[in-house]
Write an enzyme that holds these catalytic residues in place. Structure first.
Site, PDB file in Angstrom:
ATOM      1  N   CYS A   2       6.304  -1.110   1.352  1.00  0.00           N
ATOM      2  CA  CYS A   2       6.950  -1.030  -0.037  1.00  0.00           C
ATOM      3  C   CYS A   2       6.638   0.300  -0.615  1.00  0.00           C
ATOM      4  CB  CYS A   2       6.494  -2.225  -0.929  1.00  0.00           C
ATOM      5  SG  CYS A   2       6.255  -3.777  -0.183  1.00  0.00           S
ATOM      6  N   GLY A  28      11.952   0.189   0.426  1.00  0.00           N
ATOM      7  CA  GLY A  28      11.875  -1.375   0.289  1.00  0.00           C
ATOM      8  C   GLY A  28      13.318  -1.573  -0.306  1.00  0.00           C
ATOM      9  N   ASN A 101       1.648  -1.985  -1.582  1.00  0.00           N
ATOM     10  CA  ASN A 101       2.069  -1.571  -0.361  1.00  0.00           C
ATOM     11  C   ASN A 101       1.113  -1.846   0.612  1.00  0.00           C
ATOM     12  OD1 ASN A 101       2.698   1.406   1.326  1.00  0.00           O
ATOM     13  ND2 ASN A 101       3.644  -0.286   1.656  1.00  0.00           N
ATOM     14  N   GLY A 102       1.579  -2.644   1.545  1.00  0.00           N
ATOM     15  CA  GLY A 102       0.615  -3.238   2.514  1.00  0.00           C
ATOM     16  C   GLY A 102       0.761  -4.321   3.020  1.00  0.00           C
ATOM     17  N   TYR A 257       9.114   7.375  11.045  1.00  0.00           N
ATOM     18  CA  TYR A 257      10.180   6.803  10.458  1.00  0.00           C
ATOM     19  C   TYR A 257      10.137   6.432   8.998  1.00  0.00           C
ATOM     20  CZ  TYR A 257      13.206   2.935   9.100  1.00  0.00           C
ATOM     21  OH  TYR A 257      14.127   1.975   8.484  1.00  0.00           O
ATOM     22  N   THR A 303      17.396   9.050  10.236  1.00  0.00           N
ATOM     23  CA  THR A 303      16.022   9.778  10.211  1.00  0.00           C
ATOM     24  C   THR A 303      15.689  10.564  11.556  1.00  0.00           C
ATOM     25  OG1 THR A 303      15.071   7.709   9.187  1.00  0.00           O
ATOM     26  CG2 THR A 303      13.578   9.009  10.362  1.00  0.00           C
ATOM     27  N   ASP A 365      17.000   9.166  19.034  1.00  0.00           N
ATOM     28  CA  ASP A 365      16.378   8.125  17.906  1.00  0.00           C
ATOM     29  C   ASP A 365      15.106   8.566  17.517  1.00  0.00           C
ATOM     30  OD1 ASP A 365      16.779   6.814  15.656  1.00  0.00           O
ATOM     31  OD2 ASP A 365      17.422   5.242  16.782  1.00  0.00           O
ATOM     32  N   ASP A 366      14.453   8.363  16.338  1.00  0.00           N
ATOM     33  CA  ASP A 366      13.125   8.452  16.048  1.00  0.00           C
ATOM     34  C   ASP A 366      12.318   7.527  16.910  1.00  0.00           C
ATOM     35  OD1 ASP A 366      14.716   7.125  13.493  1.00  0.00           O
ATOM     36  OD2 ASP A 366      12.901   5.960  13.739  1.00  0.00           O
TER      37      ASP A 366
HETATM   38  O1  LIG Z   1      15.444  -0.278  17.526  1.00  0.00           O
HETATM   39  P1  LIG Z   1      15.913  -0.854  16.019  1.00  0.00           P
HETATM   40  O2  LIG Z   1      15.064  -1.973  15.847  1.00  0.00           O
HETATM   41  O3  LIG Z   1      17.351  -0.633  15.866  1.00  0.00           O
HETATM   42  O4  LIG Z   1      14.826   0.120  15.065  1.00  0.00           O
HETATM   43  C1  LIG Z   1      14.932   1.542  15.284  1.00  0.00           C
HETATM   44  C2  LIG Z   1      15.983   2.121  14.489  1.00  0.00           C
HETATM   45  O5  LIG Z   1      15.954   1.564  13.211  1.00  0.00           O
HETATM   46  C3  LIG Z   1      15.783   2.675  12.067  1.00  0.00           C
HETATM   47  O6  LIG Z   1      16.964   3.146  11.725  1.00  0.00           O
HETATM   48  P2  LIG Z   1      17.603   2.659  10.382  1.00  0.00           P
HETATM   49  O7  LIG Z   1      18.938   2.428  10.059  1.00  0.00           O
HETATM   50  O8  LIG Z   1      16.678   1.647   9.568  1.00  0.00           O
HETATM   51  O9  LIG Z   1      17.296   3.855   9.155  1.00  0.00           O
HETATM   52  P3  LIG Z   1      17.702   5.533   9.243  1.00  0.00           P
HETATM   53  O10 LIG Z   1      18.968   5.607   8.464  1.00  0.00           O
HETATM   54  O11 LIG Z   1      16.464   6.074   8.103  1.00  0.00           O
HETATM   55  O12 LIG Z   1      17.533   6.013  10.562  1.00  0.00           O
HETATM   56  C4  LIG Z   1      15.027   4.019  13.132  1.00  0.00           C
HETATM   57  O13 LIG Z   1      15.399   5.166  12.534  1.00  0.00           O
HETATM   58  C5  LIG Z   1      15.995   3.483  14.248  1.00  0.00           C
HETATM   59  O14 LIG Z   1      17.269   4.340  14.417  1.00  0.00           O
HETATM   60  N1  LIG Z   2       5.902  -3.770   2.769  1.00  0.00           N
HETATM   61  C1  LIG Z   2       5.193  -4.167   2.012  1.00  0.00           C
HETATM   62  O1  LIG Z   2       4.120  -3.123   1.867  1.00  0.00           O
HETATM   63  C2  LIG Z   2       4.762  -5.461   1.650  1.00  0.00           C
HETATM   64  C3  LIG Z   2       3.986  -5.640   0.526  1.00  0.00           C
HETATM   65  C4  LIG Z   2       3.596  -7.254   0.594  1.00  0.00           C
HETATM   66  N2  LIG Z   2       2.772  -7.610   1.834  1.00  0.00           N
HETATM   67  C5  LIG Z   2       4.963  -8.129   0.368  1.00  0.00           C
HETATM   68  O2  LIG Z   2       5.047  -8.706   1.296  1.00  0.00           O
HETATM   69  O3  LIG Z   2       5.384  -8.097  -0.557  1.00  0.00           O
HETATM   70 MG   LIG Z   3      17.731   5.184  12.371  1.00  0.00          MG
END
Ligand SMILES: O=P(O)(O)OC[C@H]1O[C@H](OP(=O)(O)OP(=O)(O)O)[C@H](O)[C@@H]1O
Ligand SMILES: NC(=O)CC[C@H](N)C(=O)O
Ligand SMILES: [Mg+2]
Length: 503
Positions: A2, A28, A101-102, A257, A303, A365-366
């Site tokens: 978050c 988030g 966050n966490g 990411y 990303t 991809d990242d």
């Molecule tokens: O293998 P997956 O389960 O698909 O997850 C990985 C993908 O999800 C994320 O992208 P996302 O669309 O969340 O965000 P971005 O626009 O920041 O790349 C990440 O950058 C990869 O592209």
């Molecule tokens: N992604 C997070 O940091 C989540 C915070 C908290 N564990 C929730 O579920 O709301």
């Molecule tokens: Mg992506």
């Protein structure tokens, strides 16, 4: 992962917190919330939705005061109901709100202890409500009408002794000020900074430095693992190490990411770390395929773009933005549920045919987690006429659950789980697949700050830095939080709502 934010200002902070939350929206997308403090009153607004959907003018008008905190949520515990949006509030002692966050890995034990020994009631399944109540109980133990700064820091020490897992949190204590603390491994990030105004110095705390930059605050530094910072309502800043055995081991996935590239986390520029990931991946490609026939490198926005550019440069191959991203579709990986993730990848990315037609394309991809994105994208590249489709991931295969604040609870949902690289390649329909080496990823991040020798790399290696994550716990979260479990629960919640409505 978050996003959290806190400001002690010299004028109204509602708009600053709103703007800061929009800078953390990538952490988030499910819910947002803000609480401000004004002469002994806490004004709270939170709900499901993006920042722009949650706060309307009428809410902003209510959020009065020069001190406040905010949160954007991506659930990792409990459910996605609005009741679990943050900040959470507890009235005793003093009146405290907390944004977290966490993810706590011992929240079930803590829940029992809070109920049986501390006589505290929890009204949700959220681990963040647990964290707040542990902190409230530790503060209550001081039995003081007026808190000293040391009392607050001692309460954080007590909390560190009881809580396990990843947590970066910001709390507002009615009448005292704003407190932020970071778990003893510094798994999740928090920074703080200041800006000068004619009325005096204002302080801001946030998950990522980008929020400070945009609001005109200068970064002072990151909170250290186990450290806490307290800023009184009238703007006095105090810090203290509150953990017995702090040890730097921040989450490496922030660099892969989670974080924005224009943030600096633990002294490491996320942008530079990603550039280095691209360079290192290119070298691996050249080692494995010295005579490669790649015509063009195409990033999978958003990303991966930072890593893909130096990768193409090192390979000596053209870099082309062959996929256009719909700017109105947010991050797909942190969306709740596989159906919406899959649909959103198609809505989010569209291929420019001429960059693919009759070419050998390397898609970068990242990371590849569930494989939702790569499965769709490889198919889109083929439909656009590519001759061969190769895929490169700037991170190693994700094979293990994350338990520290990223919602990756079930190993069998990961495409790399129980599969060799060749099998994953077949599964995504690519002609060749290459992953980053683990050591190269660690070096790409740690080069930015050699003081940090260890990272939490658990989703790649299965080694959890807190050293206390049992197979039992992993089985439990897999059972409770897999996509199937969430779907069933949400169907149940709808029924309940229907019953409530018709009653
Ligand atoms: O293998 P997956 O389960 O698909 O997850 C990985 C993908 O999800 C994320 O992208 P996302 O669309 O969340 O965000 P971005 O626009 O920041 O790349 C990440 O950058 C990869 O592209
Ligand atoms: N992604 C997070 O940091 C989540 C915070 C908290 N564990 C929730 O579920 O709301
Ligand atoms: Mg992506």
């Amino acid at each position: 992962m978050c996003g959290i934010i806190g400001i002690v200002g010299k004028g109204p902070v509602n708009q600053l917190i709103y703007d800061g939350l929009t800078m953390l929206q990538h952490r988030g997308q499910d819910a947002a919330g803000m609480v401000t403090w004004e002469d002994g009153r806490l004004h709270l607004r939170k709900n499901n939705g993006m920042v722009r959907d949650v706060f309307h003018t009428r809410h902003m008008l209510q959020l009065r005061g020069n001190v406040g905190i905010g949160h954007v949520r991506y659930p990792t515990a409990g459910c996605s109901s609005a009741a679990e949006a943050q900040p959470f509030y507890v009235n005793s002692p003093y009146g405290i709100c907390l944004a977290h966050n966490g993810n706590l890995t011992n929240s079930e034990t803590l829940k029992r202890d809070l109920f049986i020994e501390d006589l505290r009631h929890l009204n949700t399944e959220s681990d963040s409500e647990v964290l707040l109540n542990v902190f409230a109980h530790e503060l209550q133990q001081m039995r003081k009408l007026r808190l000293e700064v040391d009392d607050i820091f001692n309460a954080v020490s007590g909390l560190h002794r009881r809580c396990r897992g990843g947590y970066a949190a910001i709390a507002i204590i009615n009448g005292s000020g704003i407190l932020a603390f970071r778990d003893p491994h510094g798994i999740r990030p928090v920074v703080f900074g200041q800006r000068q105004t004619e009325q005096g110095t204002e302080y801001m705390i946030a998950s990522e430095s980008v929020a400070l930059d945009v609001l005109g605050f200068q970064l002072i530094r990151d909170l250290e693992p186990g450290e806490a910072v307290f800023i009184s309502m009238d703007g006095e800043l105090h810090t203290r190490q509150c953990a017995d055995n702090p040890r730097y081991a921040p989450c490496i996935f922030e660099h892969v990411y989670l974080a924005r590239p224009d943030s600096i986390i633990d002294g490491i520029s996320v942008y530079k770390a990603r550039l280095r990931m691209g360079e290192k991946l290119a070298r691996r490609i050249l080692r494995e395929r010295p005579n490669h026939d790649i015509d063009v490198v195409i990033p999978i926005p958003d990303t991966s773009r930072t890593a893909a550019l130096p990768l193409a440069y090192e390979l000596g191959v053209k870099y082309r933005e062959g996929f256009v991203k719909n700017r109105y579709i947010p991050r797909t990986f942190i969306m709740p549920g596989q159906a919406v993730r899959k649909k959103s990848v198609r809505q989010k990315l569209n291929a420019i045919e001429l960059e693919f037609k009759d070419k050998n394309v390397l898609l970068v991809d990242d990371s590849i987690v569930r494989g939702t994105t790569s499965r769709e994208i490889v198919q889109m590249a083929r439909e656009a006429g590519a001759k061969n489709v190769y895929v490169a991931s700037a991170a190693p295969p994700v094979r293990y659950p994350n338990v520290y604040g990223i919602d990756m609870p079930a190993a069998d949902e990961f495409i790399a789980h129980g599969r060799s690289v060749d099998e994953i390649c077949k599964e995504i329909g690519a002609d060749w697949l290459v992953y980053q080496d683990m050591d190269d990823l660690i070096q790409a991040a740690s080069k930015g700050n050699p003081i940090i020798e260890a990272f939490d790399t658990s989703c790649f290696t299965g080694e959890y830095v807190t050293g206390d994550v049992s197979q039992d716990y992993l089985d439990q979260i897999s059972c409770a939080r897999s996509d199937d479990a969430k779907n069933q629960r949400e169907a149940g919640e709808d029924n309940l709502r229907d019953l409530t409505n018709s009653a």
